[in-house]
Scaffold this active site. Structure first.
Site, PDB file in Angstrom:
ATOM      1  N   SER A  23       0.816  -1.211   0.000  1.00  0.00           N
ATOM      2  CA  SER A  23       0.000   0.000   0.000  1.00  0.00           C
ATOM      3  C   SER A  23       0.855   1.268   0.000  1.00  0.00           C
ATOM      4  O   SER A  23       2.006   1.266   0.429  1.00  0.00           O
ATOM      5  CB  SER A  23      -0.918   0.013   1.219  1.00  0.00           C
ATOM      6  OG  SER A  23      -1.717  -1.135   1.239  1.00  0.00           O
TER       7      SER A  23
HETATM    8  N1  SAH Z   1      -1.017  -4.124   3.716  1.00  0.00           N
HETATM    9  C1  SAH Z   1      -0.443  -4.870   2.635  1.00  0.00           C
HETATM   10  C2  SAH Z   1      -1.388  -4.817   1.474  1.00  0.00           C
HETATM   11  C3  SAH Z   1      -1.298  -5.986   0.612  1.00  0.00           C
HETATM   12  S1  SAH Z   1      -2.504  -5.987  -0.681  1.00  0.00           S
HETATM   13  C4  SAH Z   1       0.898  -4.263   2.268  1.00  0.00           C
HETATM   14  O1  SAH Z   1       1.066  -3.060   2.483  1.00  0.00           O
HETATM   15  O2  SAH Z   1       1.760  -4.958   1.739  1.00  0.00           O
HETATM   16  C5  SAH Z   1      -3.766  -7.001   0.024  1.00  0.00           C
HETATM   17  C6  SAH Z   1      -3.407  -8.391   0.383  1.00  0.00           C
HETATM   18  O3  SAH Z   1      -4.613  -9.079   0.705  1.00  0.00           O
HETATM   19  C7  SAH Z   1      -2.747  -9.200  -0.732  1.00  0.00           C
HETATM   20  O4  SAH Z   1      -1.530  -9.693  -0.279  1.00  0.00           O
HETATM   21  C8  SAH Z   1      -3.736 -10.342  -0.995  1.00  0.00           C
HETATM   22  O5  SAH Z   1      -3.111 -11.544  -1.337  1.00  0.00           O
HETATM   23  C9  SAH Z   1      -4.464 -10.426   0.334  1.00  0.00           C
HETATM   24  N2  SAH Z   1      -5.783 -11.068   0.257  1.00  0.00           N
HETATM   25  C10 SAH Z   1      -6.687 -11.036  -0.741  1.00  0.00           C
HETATM   26  N3  SAH Z   1      -7.781 -11.743  -0.427  1.00  0.00           N
HETATM   27  C11 SAH Z   1      -7.576 -12.234   0.825  1.00  0.00           C
HETATM   28  C12 SAH Z   1      -8.337 -13.055   1.694  1.00  0.00           C
HETATM   29  N4  SAH Z   1      -9.541 -13.514   1.368  1.00  0.00           N
HETATM   30  N5  SAH Z   1      -7.799 -13.370   2.890  1.00  0.00           N
HETATM   31  C13 SAH Z   1      -6.561 -12.920   3.252  1.00  0.00           C
HETATM   32  N6  SAH Z   1      -5.791 -12.151   2.458  1.00  0.00           N
HETATM   33  C14 SAH Z   1      -6.299 -11.803   1.265  1.00  0.00           C
END
Ligand code: SAH
Length: 224
Positions: A72
């Site tokens: 993010s």
């Molecule tokens: N806060 C993180 C954002 C990652 S993007 C950062 O700054 O790196 C969102 C993440 O949610 C991704 O890694 C994706 O794989 C995960 N995601 C998507 N669907 C999900 C689910 N049902 N349960 C858990 N994680 C999920």
């Protein structure tokens, strides 16, 4: 010897860059919580991106990570963290570990972080980086975060970093009384960052701003 000097110079440069991020990207947009600003200045975003993106780690935007996901934007991490209003003693549930960057910021400000990631490869990588960065108050799970982590509930704060049409019901159930939940909701292109606060059985919702997050996944498709 030369490498040590280079590494130390690089470290000083990154620290200077983070101070600039705090001023130019966060304070200027209204982030006020001193503890959040301090955590954002401390956590090394460059440790959470792939090598080829290291020089771009402090840009004012999300960046790609593996599995087609994203780390993010610093401002969004700061904003969501500020909305949780952490005091230090909380158990926090995070859905979407991703790179682990947001997790690190939470780990600076709360007691215990329970984080769930859909992709095993991302969960493992985040765990390695977070351990190397010295965090020992984080528990990890791989799987569909829509079900939450019921056996450790309730949580005083819940943060969702992937977008579903609406917040999965299980997460509201696992939110403590007086707890706060921050999540992007809605379909791609028109997502709304929402803050939910719970009082008894009542959930109050507040619209914060328009955002763009990757979708919440489930085995075989998207979460509804
Ligand atoms: N806060 C993180 C954002 C990652 S993007 C950062 O700054 O790196 C969102 C993440 O949610 C991704 O890694 C994706 O794989 C995960 N995601 C998507 N669907 C999900 C689910 N049902 N349960 C858990 N994680 C999920």
């Amino acid at each position: 010897m030369f490498k040590d000097i280079l590494n130390s110079k690089f470290g000083q440069y990154q620290a200077f860059t983070r101070r600039k991020v705090v001023e130019d990207q966060l304070i200027s947009r209204g982030i006020k919580d001193g503890q959040v600003l301090e955590a954002m200045e401390k956590v090394k975003r460059h440790a959470f991106v792939d090598d080829y993106l290291r020089t771009r780690a402090y840009e004012d935007q999300p960046l790609p990570i593996a599995e087609g996901q994203t780390i993010s934007q610093p401002y969004i991490v700061a904003l969501m963290t500020e909305l949780l209003a952490l005091k230090g003693g909380e158990k926090v549930l995070e859905i979407g570990t991703g790179s682990g960057y947001q997790t690190a910021v939470l780990a600076e400000l709360a007691k215990e972080i329970y984080t769930i990631e859909f992709f095993q490869s991302l969960a493992e990588k985040a765990k390695t980086v977070l351990a190397a960065e010295g965090y020992s108050n984080i528990l990890y799970r791989t799987g569909d975060g829509a079900a939450g982590w019921p056996d450790r509930a309730p949580y005083e704060a819940i943060i969702v970093t992937c977008a579903a049409a609406s917040v999965p019901k299980a997460l509201f159930e696992q939110l403590a009384d007086k707890g706060r939940l921050v999540a992007p909701t809605g379909l791609e292109g028109s997502q709304r960052l929402m803050l939910y606060t719970k009082t008894g059985a009542e959930i109050k919702e507040t619209f914060i701003t328009e955002v763009r997050f990757v979708p919440m996944l489930k085995a075989g498709g998207l979460e509804d």
